[in-house]
Motif scaffolding. Structure first.
Motif, PDB file in Angstrom:
ATOM      1  N   SER A  54      37.859 -23.905 -13.329  1.00 20.83           N
ATOM      2  CA  SER A  54      37.422 -25.107 -14.027  1.00 20.83           C
ATOM      3  C   SER A  54      36.293 -24.773 -14.993  1.00 20.83           C
ATOM      4  O   SER A  54      35.296 -24.192 -14.609  1.00 20.83           O
ATOM      5  CB  SER A  54      36.934 -26.148 -13.025  1.00 20.83           C
ATOM      6  OG  SER A  54      36.422 -27.267 -13.699  1.00 20.83           O
ATOM      7  N   ASP A  55      36.458 -25.166 -16.254  1.00 20.27           N
ATOM      8  CA  ASP A  55      35.383 -24.962 -17.223  1.00 20.27           C
ATOM      9  C   ASP A  55      34.265 -25.967 -16.994  1.00 20.27           C
ATOM     10  O   ASP A  55      33.158 -25.802 -17.481  1.00 20.27           O
ATOM     11  CB  ASP A  55      35.929 -25.071 -18.642  1.00 20.27           C
ATOM     12  CG  ASP A  55      36.398 -26.466 -18.984  1.00 20.27           C
ATOM     13  OD1 ASP A  55      36.198 -26.878 -20.137  1.00 20.27           O
ATOM     14  OD2 ASP A  55      36.968 -27.153 -18.129  1.00 20.27           O
ATOM     15  N   ARG A  56      34.550 -27.004 -16.226  1.00 21.17           N
ATOM     16  CA  ARG A  56      33.559 -28.034 -15.974  1.00 21.17           C
ATOM     17  C   ARG A  56      32.385 -27.491 -15.161  1.00 21.17           C
ATOM     18  O   ARG A  56      31.258 -27.946 -15.314  1.00 21.17           O
ATOM     19  CB  ARG A  56      34.219 -29.181 -15.238  1.00 21.17           C
ATOM     20  CG  ARG A  56      33.299 -30.334 -15.031  1.00 21.17           C
ATOM     21  CD  ARG A  56      34.109 -31.568 -14.964  1.00 21.17           C
ATOM     22  NE  ARG A  56      33.320 -32.619 -14.412  1.00 21.17           N
ATOM     23  CZ  ARG A  56      33.828 -33.710 -13.935  1.00 21.17           C
ATOM     24  NH1 ARG A  56      35.103 -33.870 -13.916  1.00 21.17           N
ATOM     25  NH2 ARG A  56      33.063 -34.645 -13.478  1.00 21.17           N
ATOM     26  N   LYS A  57      32.664 -26.516 -14.307  1.00 21.94           N
ATOM     27  CA  LYS A  57      31.599 -25.943 -13.485  1.00 21.94           C
ATOM     28  C   LYS A  57      30.476 -25.402 -14.363  1.00 21.94           C
ATOM     29  O   LYS A  57      29.308 -25.509 -14.020  1.00 21.94           O
ATOM     30  CB  LYS A  57      32.169 -24.841 -12.592  1.00 21.94           C
ATOM     31  CG  LYS A  57      31.197 -24.339 -11.566  1.00 21.94           C
ATOM     32  CD  LYS A  57      31.879 -23.381 -10.616  1.00 21.94           C
ATOM     33  CE  LYS A  57      30.952 -22.983  -9.505  1.00 21.94           C
ATOM     34  NZ  LYS A  57      31.597 -22.101  -8.557  1.00 21.94           N
ATOM     35  N   ALA A  58      30.825 -24.836 -15.509  1.00 26.15           N
ATOM     36  CA  ALA A  58      29.822 -24.304 -16.427  1.00 26.15           C
ATOM     37  C   ALA A  58      28.973 -25.417 -17.048  1.00 26.15           C
ATOM     38  O   ALA A  58      27.874 -25.158 -17.515  1.00 26.15           O
ATOM     39  CB  ALA A  58      30.495 -23.484 -17.522  1.00 26.15           C
ATOM     40  N   ARG A  59      29.495 -26.645 -17.041  1.00 29.44           N
ATOM     41  CA  ARG A  59      28.777 -27.766 -17.657  1.00 29.44           C
ATOM     42  C   ARG A  59      27.895 -28.532 -16.672  1.00 29.44           C
ATOM     43  O   ARG A  59      27.233 -29.489 -17.050  1.00 29.44           O
ATOM     44  CB  ARG A  59      29.779 -28.733 -18.292  1.00 29.44           C
ATOM     45  CG  ARG A  59      30.564 -28.107 -19.421  1.00 29.44           C
ATOM     46  CD  ARG A  59      31.374 -29.116 -20.223  1.00 29.44           C
ATOM     47  NE  ARG A  59      31.917 -30.222 -19.490  1.00 29.44           N
ATOM     48  CZ  ARG A  59      33.202 -30.367 -19.179  1.00 29.44           C
ATOM     49  NH1 ARG A  59      34.079 -29.454 -19.511  1.00 29.44           N
ATOM     50  NH2 ARG A  59      33.623 -31.442 -18.551  1.00 29.44           N
ATOM     51  N   ASP A  62      30.912 -36.249 -17.452  1.00 32.83           N
ATOM     52  CA  ASP A  62      29.775 -35.400 -17.098  1.00 32.83           C
ATOM     53  C   ASP A  62      28.589 -36.269 -16.692  1.00 32.83           C
ATOM     54  O   ASP A  62      27.449 -35.877 -16.840  1.00 32.83           O
ATOM     55  CB  ASP A  62      29.393 -34.502 -18.278  1.00 32.83           C
ATOM     56  CG  ASP A  62      30.436 -33.431 -18.535  1.00 32.83           C
ATOM     57  OD1 ASP A  62      31.095 -33.001 -17.574  1.00 32.83           O
ATOM     58  OD2 ASP A  62      30.582 -33.023 -19.700  1.00 32.83           O
ATOM     59  N   ASP A  63      28.883 -37.464 -16.192  1.00 30.29           N
ATOM     60  CA  ASP A  63      27.842 -38.390 -15.775  1.00 30.29           C
ATOM     61  C   ASP A  63      27.417 -38.024 -14.358  1.00 30.29           C
ATOM     62  O   ASP A  63      28.139 -38.266 -13.395  1.00 30.29           O
ATOM     63  CB  ASP A  63      28.374 -39.824 -15.828  1.00 30.29           C
ATOM     64  CG  ASP A  63      27.283 -40.847 -15.659  1.00 30.29           C
ATOM     65  OD1 ASP A  63      26.160 -40.485 -15.223  1.00 30.29           O
ATOM     66  OD2 ASP A  63      27.536 -42.033 -15.954  1.00 30.29           O
ATOM     67  N   ASP A  64      26.253 -37.402 -14.247  1.00 32.07           N
ATOM     68  CA  ASP A  64      25.785 -36.889 -12.965  1.00 32.07           C
ATOM     69  C   ASP A  64      24.766 -37.796 -12.291  1.00 32.07           C
ATOM     70  O   ASP A  64      24.040 -37.360 -11.396  1.00 32.07           O
ATOM     71  CB  ASP A  64      25.196 -35.488 -13.158  1.00 32.07           C
ATOM     72  CG  ASP A  64      26.225 -34.520 -13.697  1.00 32.07           C
ATOM     73  OD1 ASP A  64      27.380 -34.567 -13.262  1.00 32.07           O
ATOM     74  OD2 ASP A  64      25.870 -33.714 -14.577  1.00 32.07           O
ATOM     75  N   ARG A  65      24.725 -39.065 -12.702  1.00 29.04           N
ATOM     76  CA  ARG A  65      23.836 -40.010 -12.027  1.00 29.04           C
ATOM     77  C   ARG A  65      24.383 -40.293 -10.631  1.00 29.04           C
ATOM     78  O   ARG A  65      25.605 -40.359 -10.436  1.00 29.04           O
ATOM     79  CB  ARG A  65      23.738 -41.323 -12.812  1.00 29.04           C
ATOM     80  CG  ARG A  65      23.033 -41.169 -14.149  1.00 29.04           C
ATOM     81  CD  ARG A  65      23.053 -42.455 -14.920  1.00 29.04           C
ATOM     82  NE  ARG A  65      24.453 -42.779 -15.241  1.00 29.04           N
ATOM     83  CZ  ARG A  65      24.878 -43.992 -15.579  1.00 29.04           C
ATOM     84  NH1 ARG A  65      24.039 -45.001 -15.642  1.00 29.04           N
ATOM     85  NH2 ARG A  65      26.154 -44.203 -15.870  1.00 29.04           N
ATOM     86  N   PRO A  66      23.520 -40.475  -9.653  1.00 33.51           N
ATOM     87  CA  PRO A  66      23.978 -40.745  -8.284  1.00 33.51           C
ATOM     88  C   PRO A  66      24.952 -41.922  -8.185  1.00 33.51           C
ATOM     89  O   PRO A  66      25.868 -41.890  -7.369  1.00 33.51           O
ATOM     90  CB  PRO A  66      22.689 -41.030  -7.511  1.00 33.51           C
ATOM     91  CG  PRO A  66      21.649 -40.256  -8.257  1.00 33.51           C
ATOM     92  CD  PRO A  66      22.060 -40.348  -9.722  1.00 33.51           C
TER      93      PRO A  66
END
Length: 97
Positions: free
Chosen positions: A8-13, A51-55
């Protein structure tokens, strides 16, 4: 699977503090929010491909539910945006050539 994804390329983000965010979500959601049975071991983005990393946009899920949800989201995305040329062109009926 042990905590991470493969291919997954998302892991890099992911943000640099992802491990802290993940730990906070798994402490909050001890049991899988999807099945309500198994312990939550994965931190999942509620909306796919964000890529919204808010809880408020993350949830704790078990591995089977996470795999099922991700597979469904991937299949839905493929159906919504089919790649051209994936099907063989239809051949004319032999009697109509």
């Amino acid at each position: 699977m042990s905590g991470g994804w493969q291919g997954s390329d998302r892991k890099a983000r992911l943000p640099s503090n992802w491990q802290k965010i993940r730990a906070r979500i798994l402490a909050r959601d001890v049991t899988c929010v999807l099945c309500g049975v198994r312990p939550a071991t994965h931190c999942d983005h509620i909306k796919p491909k964000t890529d919204d990393d808010r809880p408020s946009q993350l949830q704790g899920v078990c591995e089977p539910c996470h795999l099922r949800k991700s597979s469904r989201e991937g299949n839905d995305a493929q159906r919504a945006n089919p790649k051209p040329g994936r099907r063989r062109p239809e051949e004319p009926h032999p009697g109509l050539r």
